[in-house]
Design an enzyme around this catalytic site. Structure first.
Site, PDB file in Angstrom:
ATOM      1  N   ARG A   1       0.873  -1.183   0.000  1.00  0.00           N
ATOM      2  CA  ARG A   1       0.000   0.000   0.000  1.00  0.00           C
ATOM      3  C   ARG A   1       0.905   1.225   0.000  1.00  0.00           C
ATOM      4  NH1 ARG A   1      -3.377  -2.832  -1.554  1.00  0.00           N
ATOM      5  NH2 ARG A   1      -5.455  -3.259  -0.702  1.00  0.00           N
TER       6      ARG A   1
ATOM      7  N   GLU B   1      -2.889   7.474  -4.719  1.00  0.00           N
ATOM      8  CA  GLU B   1      -3.215   6.869  -6.022  1.00  0.00           C
ATOM      9  C   GLU B   1      -4.690   6.970  -6.390  1.00  0.00           C
ATOM     10  OE1 GLU B   1      -1.975   2.775  -5.031  1.00  0.00           O
ATOM     11  OE2 GLU B   1      -4.048   2.159  -5.376  1.00  0.00           O
TER      12      GLU B   1
ATOM     13  N   HIS C   1      -0.856  -0.092  -9.687  1.00  0.00           N
ATOM     14  CA  HIS C   1      -1.558  -1.057  -8.826  1.00  0.00           C
ATOM     15  C   HIS C   1      -2.052  -2.255  -9.649  1.00  0.00           C
ATOM     16  CE1 HIS C   1      -3.725  -1.230  -4.724  1.00  0.00           C
ATOM     17  NE2 HIS C   1      -3.571  -2.452  -5.194  1.00  0.00           N
TER      18      HIS C   1
HETATM   19  P1  NAD Z   1      -1.143 -11.219   5.298  1.00  0.00           P
HETATM   20  O1  NAD Z   1      -2.133 -10.781   6.310  1.00  0.00           O
HETATM   21  O2  NAD Z   1      -1.074 -12.666   4.926  1.00  0.00           O
HETATM   22  O3  NAD Z   1       0.337 -10.775   5.742  1.00  0.00           O
HETATM   23  C1  NAD Z   1       0.624  -9.525   6.295  1.00  0.00           C
HETATM   24  C2  NAD Z   1       1.762  -9.712   7.281  1.00  0.00           C
HETATM   25  O4  NAD Z   1       2.115  -8.428   7.796  1.00  0.00           O
HETATM   26  C3  NAD Z   1       1.392 -10.611   8.479  1.00  0.00           C
HETATM   27  O5  NAD Z   1       2.351 -11.630   8.633  1.00  0.00           O
HETATM   28  C4  NAD Z   1       1.396  -9.642   9.651  1.00  0.00           C
HETATM   29  O6  NAD Z   1       1.821 -10.242  10.884  1.00  0.00           O
HETATM   30  C5  NAD Z   1       2.385  -8.589   9.186  1.00  0.00           C
HETATM   31  N1  NAD Z   1       2.239  -7.330   9.894  1.00  0.00           N
HETATM   32  C6  NAD Z   1       1.103  -6.688  10.264  1.00  0.00           C
HETATM   33  N2  NAD Z   1       1.399  -5.558  10.934  1.00  0.00           N
HETATM   34  C7  NAD Z   1       2.755  -5.482  10.999  1.00  0.00           C
HETATM   35  C8  NAD Z   1       3.654  -4.565  11.572  1.00  0.00           C
HETATM   36  N3  NAD Z   1       3.219  -3.485  12.224  1.00  0.00           N
HETATM   37  N4  NAD Z   1       4.967  -4.800  11.431  1.00  0.00           N
HETATM   38  C9  NAD Z   1       5.413  -5.908  10.785  1.00  0.00           C
HETATM   39  N5  NAD Z   1       4.611  -6.812  10.214  1.00  0.00           N
HETATM   40  C10 NAD Z   1       3.284  -6.609  10.330  1.00  0.00           C
HETATM   41  O7  NAD Z   1      -1.433 -10.318   4.020  1.00  0.00           O
HETATM   42  P2  NAD Z   1      -1.028 -10.623   2.507  1.00  0.00           P
HETATM   43  O8  NAD Z   1      -2.107 -11.414   1.848  1.00  0.00           O
HETATM   44  O9  NAD Z   1       0.369 -11.111   2.460  1.00  0.00           O
HETATM   45  O10 NAD Z   1      -1.118  -9.148   1.877  1.00  0.00           O
HETATM   46  C11 NAD Z   1      -0.238  -8.129   2.311  1.00  0.00           C
HETATM   47  C12 NAD Z   1      -0.679  -6.802   1.729  1.00  0.00           C
HETATM   48  O11 NAD Z   1      -0.464  -6.798   0.327  1.00  0.00           O
HETATM   49  C13 NAD Z   1      -2.183  -6.505   1.861  1.00  0.00           C
HETATM   50  O12 NAD Z   1      -2.504  -5.974   3.137  1.00  0.00           O
HETATM   51  C14 NAD Z   1      -2.390  -5.485   0.777  1.00  0.00           C
HETATM   52  O13 NAD Z   1      -2.209  -4.194   1.297  1.00  0.00           O
HETATM   53  C15 NAD Z   1      -1.285  -5.790  -0.238  1.00  0.00           C
HETATM   54  N6  NAD Z   1      -1.810  -6.252  -1.534  1.00  0.00           N
HETATM   55  C16 NAD Z   1      -1.478  -5.558  -2.642  1.00  0.00           C
HETATM   56  C17 NAD Z   1      -1.952  -5.977  -3.888  1.00  0.00           C
HETATM   57  C18 NAD Z   1      -1.588  -5.257  -5.182  1.00  0.00           C
HETATM   58  O14 NAD Z   1      -2.223  -5.499  -6.219  1.00  0.00           O
HETATM   59  N7  NAD Z   1      -0.577  -4.400  -5.209  1.00  0.00           N
HETATM   60  C19 NAD Z   1      -2.797  -7.087  -3.964  1.00  0.00           C
HETATM   61  C20 NAD Z   1      -3.096  -7.786  -2.786  1.00  0.00           C
HETATM   62  C21 NAD Z   1      -2.608  -7.369  -1.568  1.00  0.00           C
END
Ligand code: NAD
Length: 335
Positions: free
Chosen positions: A236, A265, A297
């Site tokens: 994000r 964005e 994105h």
């Molecule tokens: P997920 O929930 O499986 O993993 C997120 C990880 O971040 C978890 O392991 C969590 O413990 C960790 N985390 C949370 N807060 C934290 C902090 N303060 N410090 C350190 N680590 C922390 O999520 P995911 O499925 O891997 O997705 C991650 C992110 O990717 C989503 O939240 C979304 O914003 C982004 N995303 C982007 C796209 C894109 O098209 N660009 C698509 C899907 C997801």
């Protein structure tokens, strides 16, 4: 159930209609291109459910307006839910669902693509060869093999990114609140954020956007990074303070950047604006750096991911209508 689907493109309509047909077409989907905001919330009058994407505004006033007009379900076509005020939704009696899990490979693979592209300067090489310029000066990159790769957020996407990177023969560092067993099995060493910033040649961001991760990469964090670091953000935009990043690029401290997301964005991405003036000066400045590659994105944008997003969205609608709880229901942290 009647569903107003905000912020839709042709590909959303096609995949959602196909998933709805596969499910016996139980829902009446009405598609609009508009983003949800205070002005467009009235479009949902009479609809019990709305479907949203990443840049729809589901802040408290918008949710209050939706609830007032009879909406009971918000179903997100995304994993991230930073655009929804979950406390306000709970106050308004709105159920919020998301797509907790869809092809994490789509995003992880895209992060790797950005890394390889900015490291080996593929974006510049492509432009050059199209112009008949086959000179190599300025296109030199580094072997990824042997480098240290820091993964911030080792959940579903971060773990797959780490798995792919392991194939390059790198040292893996991780920073997360909870270590991921698969990352530990890969040999990832979990360290403090400061240690990860200081030791990594490549840093890839995979945490959700939360109050605790807002501007996680700010001027202070950038200063702690190695000179020449490559930074990749497919998570994000607001994880990174873009103005601080510009300063770090201007000074040459940051070596290269691949961004699929940008804090502001919402008014830019997912539309053809090629005939318009970009008025966001921060974004415009970021675009001027030869060592920055920005995409709009698109990391999620694979056939597999879209089909899974659509199928899960239809399942969410059916489960909600039938009163079945499922794993995609979001509850406020305060609950
Ligand atoms: P997920 O929930 O499986 O993993 C997120 C990880 O971040 C978890 O392991 C969590 O413990 C960790 N985390 C949370 N807060 C934290 C902090 N303060 N410090 C350190 N680590 C922390 O999520 P995911 O499925 O891997 O997705 C991650 C992110 O990717 C989503 O939240 C979304 O914003 C982004 N995303 C982007 C796209 C894109 O098209 N660009 C698509 C899907 C997801």
């Amino acid at each position: 159930m009647d569903v107003l689907v905000y912020d839709t493109k042709k590909y959303d309509r096609e995949t959602l209609q196909a998933a709805n047909a596969d499910a016996g077409a139980p829902h009446k989907l009405v598609f609009v291109e508009s983003l949800l905001n205070e002005r467009t919330a009235s479009l949902a009058d009479g609809f019990p459910a709305v479907s949203l994407f990443v840049n729809d505004d589901a802040s408290a006033p918008v949710l209050e307006r939706l609830a007032h007009s009879g909406v009971r379900l918000i179903t997100l076509r995304s994993t991230g839910f930073n655009n929804v005020d979950l406390d306000a939704a709970a106050r308004c009696g709105l159920t919020v669902m998301r797509v907790a899990n869809y092809s994490p490979y789509a995003v992880a693979e895209f992060a790797v693509a950005l890394l390889l592209a900015v490291n080996r300067k593929l974006h510049r090489a492509h432009n050059r060869t199209r112009e008949g310029n086959f000179a190599l000066d300025g296109l030199q990159g580094y072997d990824i093999h042997g480098k240290t790769v820091g993964v911030i957020g080792t959940g579903r996407i971060g773990a797959i990114f780490a798995h792919i990177m392991q194939g390059f023969g790198v040292t893996l560092l991780g920073y997360d609140l909870t270590p991921h067993p698969e990352c530990l099995a890969l040999g990832m060493r979990y360290v403090s954020l400061d240690a990860l910033l200081a030791e990594s040649d490549v840093i890839s961001l995979h945490t959700p956007l939360l109050p605790s991760t807002y501007h996680l990469i700010n001027a202070e964090a950038l200063a702690k990074m190695k000179r020449g670091v490559i930074l990749i953000n497919t998570s994000r935009g607001a994880l990174v303070d873009a103005e601080a990043l510009i300063e770090a690029l201007k000074s040459g401290h940051v070596g290269a950047v691949g961004l699929d997301v940008y804090e502001e964005e919402e008014g830019l991405f997912f539309r053809d604006r090629s005939d318009q003036i970009i008025t966001d000066d921060v974004f415009a400045r970021l675009m001027t750096f030869p060592n920055v590659l920005i995409t709009g994105h698109q990391a999620f944008f694979t056939y597999e991911a879209l089909a899974q997003i659509a199928a899960t969205t239809i399942r969410n609608l059916s489960d909600f209508e039938a009163g079945r709880h499922n794993e995609n229901v979001l509850v406020p942290r305060s609950a």
